[in-house]
Design a protein around this motif. Sequence first.
Motif, PDB file in Angstrom:
ATOM      1  N   ALA A 143       6.350   1.595   3.619  1.00 43.20           N
ATOM      2  CA  ALA A 143       6.390   0.994   4.957  1.00 43.20           C
ATOM      3  C   ALA A 143       5.386   1.610   5.923  1.00 43.20           C
ATOM      4  O   ALA A 143       4.713   0.888   6.661  1.00 43.20           O
ATOM      5  CB  ALA A 143       7.809   1.066   5.514  1.00 43.20           C
ATOM      6  N   PRO A 144       5.244   2.950   5.968  1.00 45.74           N
ATOM      7  CA  PRO A 144       4.262   3.508   6.889  1.00 45.74           C
ATOM      8  C   PRO A 144       2.863   3.632   6.295  1.00 45.74           C
ATOM      9  O   PRO A 144       1.883   3.812   7.033  1.00 45.74           O
ATOM     10  CB  PRO A 144       4.833   4.896   7.193  1.00 45.74           C
ATOM     11  CG  PRO A 144       5.558   5.268   5.962  1.00 45.74           C
ATOM     12  CD  PRO A 144       6.092   3.991   5.367  1.00 45.74           C
ATOM     13  N   VAL A 145       2.739   3.549   4.977  1.00 49.17           N
ATOM     14  CA  VAL A 145       1.460   3.841   4.328  1.00 49.17           C
ATOM     15  C   VAL A 145       0.573   2.605   4.171  1.00 49.17           C
ATOM     16  O   VAL A 145      -0.576   2.582   4.627  1.00 49.17           O
ATOM     17  CB  VAL A 145       1.693   4.504   2.949  1.00 49.17           C
ATOM     18  CG1 VAL A 145       0.390   4.626   2.172  1.00 49.17           C
ATOM     19  CG2 VAL A 145       2.320   5.876   3.121  1.00 49.17           C
ATOM     20  N   CYS A 146       1.098   1.575   3.502  1.00 44.93           N
ATOM     21  CA  CYS A 146       0.249   0.429   3.164  1.00 44.93           C
ATOM     22  C   CYS A 146      -0.218  -0.373   4.383  1.00 44.93           C
ATOM     23  O   CYS A 146      -1.398  -0.706   4.481  1.00 44.93           O
ATOM     24  CB  CYS A 146       0.974  -0.469   2.159  1.00 44.93           C
ATOM     25  SG  CYS A 146       1.193   0.347   0.549  1.00 44.93           S
ATOM     26  N   PRO A 147       0.662  -0.713   5.343  1.00 42.33           N
ATOM     27  CA  PRO A 147       0.163  -1.414   6.531  1.00 42.33           C
ATOM     28  C   PRO A 147      -0.895  -0.599   7.280  1.00 42.33           C
ATOM     29  O   PRO A 147      -1.872  -1.145   7.799  1.00 42.33           O
ATOM     30  CB  PRO A 147       1.423  -1.613   7.381  1.00 42.33           C
ATOM     31  CG  PRO A 147       2.545  -1.587   6.404  1.00 42.33           C
ATOM     32  CD  PRO A 147       2.127  -0.583   5.378  1.00 42.33           C
TER      33      PRO A 147
END
Length: 237
Positions: A143-147
């Motif tokens: 959730a915090p990494v890919c976007p």
Amino acid sequence: MPTETTKSTFRQGVRDASPFILVVGPFGLLFGVVATEAGLNLLETMTFSILVIAGAAQLTALQLMTDNAPTIIVIISALAVNLRMAMYSASLAPYIGPAPLWQRACAAYFLVDQSYGLAAVKYEAEPQWTVRQRMAYFFGTIAPVCPFWYLATLAGALIGSSVPEWLALDFAMPITFIALIAPALRTRAHVAAAMVSITVALCLAFLPYNLGLLVAGIAGMMAGAEVERRTSVEAAA
């Protein structure tokens, strides 16, 4: 299982993955800048980043394309760099294999070094978790990494060559892998694979198109497998 439990494991994943933003941001900026300097337009850069979502393989392919390497070399090199994803998948399969197909498909797309490293450690530490809890944690890690990876790539592509050289964005990639790999070197097989691959890569650094990395990867896997085999034999004796 209570919905609150699933939400709790999701939040754990978000919390554990949040520190990686510090390196994913510069990493994504670096790719966006390099892609722009290599001649890719904004649409091509973002399509590349969204479809592949594998920073090391993207930079490898881009560098080889810039060097006018043969297409087959570009493809083989990118696949070789991403070969670790197949091993990641095999490692996580016993934990999330029973999950619904659509969840496994999403996990396959979002399987990056950060999500694997965190999930593998957590699944081993929490064997009582259900499949739903494991999937919730996995999606929490991305959730915090890919976007943020997409946004950083976009920012890098928009900024382009205006990023000053002293900023040294290329520090992000080695730091990311050190942070992920170092804690995972828990057995003799792991250490042997790492040491052999590093040694071979340095010795073959003179080869064109970074072919030394391909040989080093294969040598490292062979060394790790052999040490693992000998360890199993010793344990059985």
